[in-house]
Design an enzyme around this catalytic site. Structure first.
Site, PDB file in Angstrom:
ATOM      1  N   ALA A 135      -5.895  18.547  44.002  1.00  0.00           N
ATOM      2  CA  ALA A 135      -6.805  19.652  44.285  1.00  0.00           C
ATOM      3  C   ALA A 135      -6.086  20.930  44.686  1.00  0.00           C
ATOM      4  O   ALA A 135      -6.626  22.018  44.562  1.00  0.00           O
ATOM      5  CB  ALA A 135      -7.780  19.244  45.393  1.00  0.00           C
ATOM      6  N   LYS A 136      -4.867  20.781  45.219  1.00  0.00           N
ATOM      7  CA  LYS A 136      -4.029  21.911  45.649  1.00  0.00           C
ATOM      8  C   LYS A 136      -4.808  22.901  46.523  1.00  0.00           C
ATOM      9  O   LYS A 136      -4.695  24.114  46.368  1.00  0.00           O
ATOM     10  CB  LYS A 136      -3.394  22.620  44.453  1.00  0.00           C
ATOM     11  CG  LYS A 136      -2.417  21.735  43.683  1.00  0.00           C
ATOM     12  CD  LYS A 136      -1.677  22.519  42.612  1.00  0.00           C
ATOM     13  CE  LYS A 136      -0.710  21.625  41.848  1.00  0.00           C
ATOM     14  NZ  LYS A 136      -1.407  20.647  40.981  1.00  0.00           N
ATOM     15  N   ARG A 137      -5.578  22.368  47.445  1.00  0.00           N
ATOM     16  CA  ARG A 137      -6.310  23.223  48.366  1.00  0.00           C
ATOM     17  C   ARG A 137      -5.330  23.884  49.340  1.00  0.00           C
ATOM     18  O   ARG A 137      -4.279  23.336  49.633  1.00  0.00           O
ATOM     19  CB  ARG A 137      -7.353  22.414  49.131  1.00  0.00           C
ATOM     20  CG  ARG A 137      -8.445  21.784  48.242  1.00  0.00           C
ATOM     21  CD  ARG A 137      -9.160  22.835  47.413  1.00  0.00           C
ATOM     22  NE  ARG A 137     -10.390  22.342  46.819  1.00  0.00           N
ATOM     23  CZ  ARG A 137     -10.570  22.080  45.534  1.00  0.00           C
ATOM     24  NH1 ARG A 137      -9.568  22.247  44.687  1.00  0.00           N
ATOM     25  NH2 ARG A 137     -11.732  21.661  45.080  1.00  0.00           N
TER      26      ARG A 137
END
Length: 276
Positions: free
Chosen positions: A92-94
């Protein structure tokens, strides 16, 4: 999944392969479009064909979120179908802070709230520890921090020089003050394999999630030469080269053949290192 359980799966399956489920509805075989949820049907068959050859699956959130409610249901169904003996990673690479980060963590880690309880999530750390610690509140969950990518743009920020080395080296050193190697992993691109020696100075025990082997041209042998530890310490991801190995009705068989080829190469590397 604990670190011990992950290492045991690597030894049992003689593999450190992660299959990336970057499932694009425009690229899956046409005959699947007749199913109520074509993306899930595709994922289900890929999982069935590869689950004995890999130790992890990694859906990329963007391919699901871009399809709205239908995509979210595909993602939830995929999560529910993932084998329990495989590390489940949501890519998700939040990278936000405060209540926003709390809710991202809830979305992907709190199964009662969202229907999803992945084992691990990828996180962008450039807003500091406030963007990472909300995920660490969930016992037993992994945070996989973006460190060094294979992208052309990696030189824009990741290689900026600082008093303590390149910025990506500072990220690794600082992040390891927030949690131990039983909770933190780092993303390191396979095409940066010669950098693994330096990275291991700062992350000697952390597992590294390594994309870029396969379609992106990274060398598995070099990744292992420079990055493998006594516990393996590597999770090597392949997405397109496996899931799109064929565009026909034999796509699952073709995916298995590609995954098997990688697993057999990984077995050789694990034997060379004395891990199995």
């Amino acid at each position: 999944m604990s670190r011990h359980q992950l290492i045991e799966q690597i030894k049992l399956k003689k593999s450190f392969l992660c299959v990336g489920l970057d499932t694009d509805i425009d690229k899956i075989p046409e005959f699947l479009k007749q199913y109520p949820d074509p993306v899930f049907e595709f994922n289900k068959r890929i999982i069935d064909a590869t689950k004995d050859l890999c130790i992890s699956y990694k859906p990329n959130a963007a391919f699901y979120e871009s399809r709205g409610l239908k995509g979210l249901q595909s993602l939830i169904s995929t999560y529910e179908y993932l084998p329990k003996d495989c590390l489940s990673i949501i890519d998700a690479k939040r990278g936000d802070i405060g209540n926003t980060s709390d809710n991202y963590a809830k979305a992907f880690f709190d199964e009662e709230a969202s229907g999803m309880g992945f084992d691990a999530i990828t996180v962008t750390p450039y807003m500091g520890n406030d963007s990472v610690t909300p995920y660490l509140k969930y016992d037993g969950k992994w945070v996989i921090i973006l460190a060094l990518t294979s992208s052309v743009g990696s030189k824009d920020f990741q290689y900026l020089p600082t008093e303590g080395g390149y910025l990506f080296e500072q990220v690794i050193q600082k992040a390891n003050t927030w949690a131990g190697a039983d909770r933190l992993m780092f993303v390191v691109g396979a095409t940066k394999s010669t950098e693994f020696t330096n990275i291991r100075k700062y992350a000697p025990d952390n597992f590294l999630l390594v994309p870029g082997v396969g379609a992106q041209g990274g060398s598995l042998e070099e990744v292992c030469k420079y990055g493998m530890t006594k516990d393996c310490g590597l999770i090597v991801n392949a997405s397109r080269s496996i899931i799109y190995a064929s565009g026909g009705e034999d796509f699952a068989d073709a995916a298995r053949a590609e995954a098997l080829s990688l697993q057999q190469q990984m077995q050789v590397e694990l034997e060379k290192a004395g891990i199995i």
